[in-house]
Design an enzyme around this catalytic site. Structure first.
Site, mmCIF file in Angstrom:
data_model
loop_
_atom_site.group_PDB
_atom_site.id
_atom_site.type_symbol
_atom_site.label_atom_id
_atom_site.label_comp_id
_atom_site.label_asym_id
_atom_site.label_seq_id
_atom_site.Cartn_x
_atom_site.Cartn_y
_atom_site.Cartn_z
ATOM 1 N N GLU A 1 -13.577 20.469 -18.464
ATOM 2 C CA GLU A 1 -12.406 21.263 -18.848
ATOM 3 C C GLU A 1 -12.118 21.142 -20.358
ATOM 4 O O GLU A 1 -11.823 22.131 -21.009
ATOM 5 C CB GLU A 1 -11.204 20.796 -18.014
ATOM 6 C CG GLU A 1 -10.108 21.819 -17.907
ATOM 7 C CD GLU A 1 -8.864 21.266 -17.240
ATOM 8 O OE1 GLU A 1 -8.040 20.679 -17.948
ATOM 9 O OE2 GLU A 1 -8.697 21.455 -16.038
ATOM 10 N N SER B 1 -7.214 16.513 -16.042
ATOM 11 C CA SER B 1 -8.446 16.747 -15.275
ATOM 12 C C SER B 1 -9.610 16.903 -16.240
ATOM 13 O O SER B 1 -9.525 17.674 -17.190
ATOM 14 C CB SER B 1 -8.338 18.033 -14.462
ATOM 15 O OG SER B 1 -7.255 17.968 -13.573
ATOM 16 N N ARG C 1 -8.149 27.959 -16.518
ATOM 17 C CA ARG C 1 -8.290 27.012 -17.649
ATOM 18 C C ARG C 1 -9.163 27.617 -18.760
ATOM 19 O O ARG C 1 -9.984 26.929 -19.367
ATOM 20 C CB ARG C 1 -8.902 25.686 -17.199
ATOM 21 C CG ARG C 1 -8.089 24.893 -16.219
ATOM 22 C CD ARG C 1 -6.751 24.452 -16.790
ATOM 23 N NE ARG C 1 -6.089 23.539 -15.892
ATOM 24 C CZ ARG C 1 -5.384 23.922 -14.818
ATOM 25 N NH1 ARG C 1 -5.229 25.200 -14.530
ATOM 26 N NH2 ARG C 1 -4.813 23.013 -14.053
HETATM 27 N N1 EPU Z 1 -8.608 14.208 -4.150
HETATM 28 C C1 EPU Z 1 -9.276 13.153 -3.606
HETATM 29 N N2 EPU Z 1 -9.621 12.107 -4.415
HETATM 30 C C2 EPU Z 1 -9.298 12.089 -5.733
HETATM 31 C C3 EPU Z 1 -8.620 13.174 -6.294
HETATM 32 C C4 EPU Z 1 -8.278 14.246 -5.484
HETATM 33 O O1 EPU Z 1 -9.578 13.139 -2.411
HETATM 34 O O2 EPU Z 1 -9.647 11.112 -6.391
HETATM 35 C C5 EPU Z 1 -8.169 15.307 -3.288
HETATM 36 C C6 EPU Z 1 -6.660 15.274 -3.106
HETATM 37 O O3 EPU Z 1 -6.283 14.451 -2.040
HETATM 38 C C7 EPU Z 1 -6.322 16.712 -2.855
HETATM 39 C C8 EPU Z 1 -7.378 17.462 -3.661
HETATM 40 O O4 EPU Z 1 -8.433 16.552 -3.925
HETATM 41 O O5 EPU Z 1 -6.479 17.041 -1.500
HETATM 42 C C9 EPU Z 1 -6.836 18.040 -4.954
HETATM 43 O O6 EPU Z 1 -6.224 17.028 -5.748
HETATM 44 P P1 EPU Z 1 -4.881 17.289 -6.591
HETATM 45 O O7 EPU Z 1 -3.835 17.892 -5.738
HETATM 46 O O8 EPU Z 1 -4.568 16.030 -7.303
HETATM 47 O O9 EPU Z 1 -5.268 18.435 -7.614
HETATM 48 P P2 EPU Z 1 -6.577 18.689 -8.491
HETATM 49 O O10 EPU Z 1 -7.291 19.859 -7.925
HETATM 50 O O11 EPU Z 1 -7.357 17.441 -8.651
HETATM 51 C C10 EPU Z 1 -5.444 20.408 -10.082
HETATM 52 C C11 EPU Z 1 -5.426 20.667 -11.548
HETATM 53 C C12 EPU Z 1 -4.410 19.767 -12.235
HETATM 54 C C13 EPU Z 1 -3.036 20.060 -11.653
HETATM 55 C C14 EPU Z 1 -3.073 19.831 -10.146
HETATM 56 C C15 EPU Z 1 -1.809 20.279 -9.486
HETATM 57 C C16 EPU Z 1 -7.641 21.412 -12.201
HETATM 58 C C17 EPU Z 1 -8.932 21.049 -12.824
HETATM 59 N N3 EPU Z 1 -6.750 20.429 -12.096
HETATM 60 O O12 EPU Z 1 -5.916 19.087 -9.895
HETATM 61 O O13 EPU Z 1 -4.396 20.105 -13.606
HETATM 62 O O14 EPU Z 1 -2.048 19.243 -12.233
HETATM 63 O O15 EPU Z 1 -4.143 20.602 -9.544
HETATM 64 O O16 EPU Z 1 -1.723 21.682 -9.549
HETATM 65 O O17 EPU Z 1 -7.438 22.564 -11.828
HETATM 66 C C18 EPU Z 1 -5.401 19.555 -15.686
HETATM 67 O O18 EPU Z 1 -5.883 20.689 -15.680
HETATM 68 O O19 EPU Z 1 -5.588 18.758 -16.642
HETATM 69 C C19 EPU Z 1 -4.605 19.124 -14.560
HETATM 70 C C20 EPU Z 1 -4.135 17.878 -14.450
#
Ligand code: EPU
Length: 351
Positions: free
Chosen positions: A347, A247, A166
């Site tokens: 971010e 995010s 990012r």
């Molecule tokens: N989780 C929780 N509670 C929550 C949110 C997440 O327990 O409230 C857990 C989920 O269950 C999962 C883990 O955390 O096991 C990761 O969550 P998720 O798969 O939703 O992905 P993320 O790491 O929160 C990242 C990117 C997103 C992207 C998704 C899918 C970053 C900062 N964010 O989110 O990117 O869409 O993976 O690849 O790297 C963005 O950058 O704006 C964005 C949306």
């Protein structure tokens, strides 16, 4: 066409958090000649400049005094079709998701994992957007930009863009490290490389699950596109209805020792091993564990279905201010720091 200059321009329609703010002066940039015209204008040339694409990665904390350059450069074409790749070019003002959809419709797969990410083509490299196992840098060929200092156009390859998680040279202030280009380079066109033969990217857990549920072991690019759209719609708020910037924090990287230490205290923490031996932690999980999901400060809130996403619970004049969003962000940082010893890094760009 003369350049379009607006004074006291409302910025609410131009930021996906829907924060009410104004630009003292806003120029709509529909071609490079508009940028040359800005430099030829004795008043506009002197003002500091802020480049705005889709506004999907900014938090406006007040009216913007810098000259806002709203990039609206259009156009899309296939520049090359080789045995190894399709090279596609689009104007920086094109909507990112429209380009993803268009390439797939043309039979040029490769962007399906990046479907439904808000923002513009020009914003994609700034942020090195990423989702479901693919980052922009994996599909990047080169870009054209206009240098507001010299008035010249130039081309950058991936190495010169300094892509990180990012992150890129376009997110860093010009002059600080010598490499930063924020406020100096205006991205005008971006070229993507869609490799042949196409290979599905299905490593991300949510996609593996979907594949097993649907019972399609060898999905097409269009199927993956549909799955990604479904998964995003289920978890992430649609910015046209609920203001947000995706995010709000990056997922932090820690050493194996730090990771082991946190697991010892919080065995449930979601963590991913990285190729360099470090670990990435799920910031959303940590924020959730601190009890923030669904909470609010003023009109700024933590999304009910994904704690990593901050939302504007109101709209128009009664909606969240940038100050409220940042107060909430700081409160979250404090509680995550107190519990896990980790300082989350925002971010979006805070203006
Ligand atoms: N989780 C929780 N509670 C929550 C949110 C997440 O327990 O409230 C857990 C989920 O269950 C999962 C883990 O955390 O096991 C990761 O969550 P998720 O798969 O939703 O992905 P993320 O790491 O929160 C990242 C990117 C997103 C992207 C998704 C899918 C970053 C900062 N964010 O989110 O990117 O869409 O993976 O690849 O790297 C963005 O950058 O704006 C964005 C949306």
């Amino acid at each position: 066409m003369p350049m379009v200059v607006e004074n006291n321009a409302p910025l609410q329609p131009h930021n996906t958090l829907h924060i009410v703010a104004r630009a003292q002066t806003l120029v709509r940039v529909s071609c490079e000649a508009d940028l040359a015209a800005v430099l030829a204008d004795p008043v506009l040339a002197r003002s500091p400049k802020f480049v705005l694409g889709g506004g999907s990665n900014v938090v406006l904390t007040g009216d913007v005094k810098a000259l806002v350059l709203k990039v609206e450069i259009a156009g899309r074409r296939l520049v090359d079709d080789t045995p190894k790749a399709w090279i596609v070019e689009a104007g920086a003002g094109e909507n990112w998701h429209d380009i993803v959809t268009w390439t797939l419709a043309q039979g040029w797969p490769g962007l399906e994992n990046l479907a439904l990410i808000p923002g513009t083509m020009g914003g994609a490299p700034v942020q090195n957007i990423g989702a479901y196992g693919v980052e922009l840098q994996d599909r990047f060929e080169s870009l054209d930009a206009f240098d507001l200092h010299s008035g010249r156009s130039f081309t950058l390859d991936a190495g010169q863009c300094g892509f990180g998680y990012r992150d890129s040279v376009f997110k860093h202030a010009a002059g600080v490290s010598g490499m930063g280009m924020a406020g100096r380079a205006v991205i005008t066109r971006v070229r993507l490389r869609l490799p042949k033969p196409w290979k599905p990217e299905l490593g991300y857990l949510d996609l593996q699950r979907r594949r097993a549920e649907v019972g399609v072991p060898h999905p097409t690019a269009l199927q993956i596109y549909d799955w990604v759209c479904d998964i995003r719609r289920a978890k992430l708020p649609d910015p046209s209805r609920i203001g947000n910037v995706g995010s709000f924090f990056k997922n932090p990287t820690v050493t194996p020792e730090q990771c082991a230490d946190i697991i010892a205290r919080d065995p449930g923490i979601v963590h991913y091993p990285m190729p360099d031996g470090s670990f990435k932690l799920a910031a959303g999980w940590m924020i959730d564990a601190c009890g923030w999901k669904g909470k609010s400060i003023g009109q700024a809130g933590v999304y009910e279905k994904q704690a990593l996403v901050l939302v504007n619970r109101g709209g128009g004049e009664t909606g969240a201010t940038g100050g409220e969003v940042m107060t909430l962000a700081k409160a979250i940082q404090t509680s995550v720091y107190e519990r896990f010893g980790i300082l989350l890094e925002p971010e979006p760009v805070v203006v």
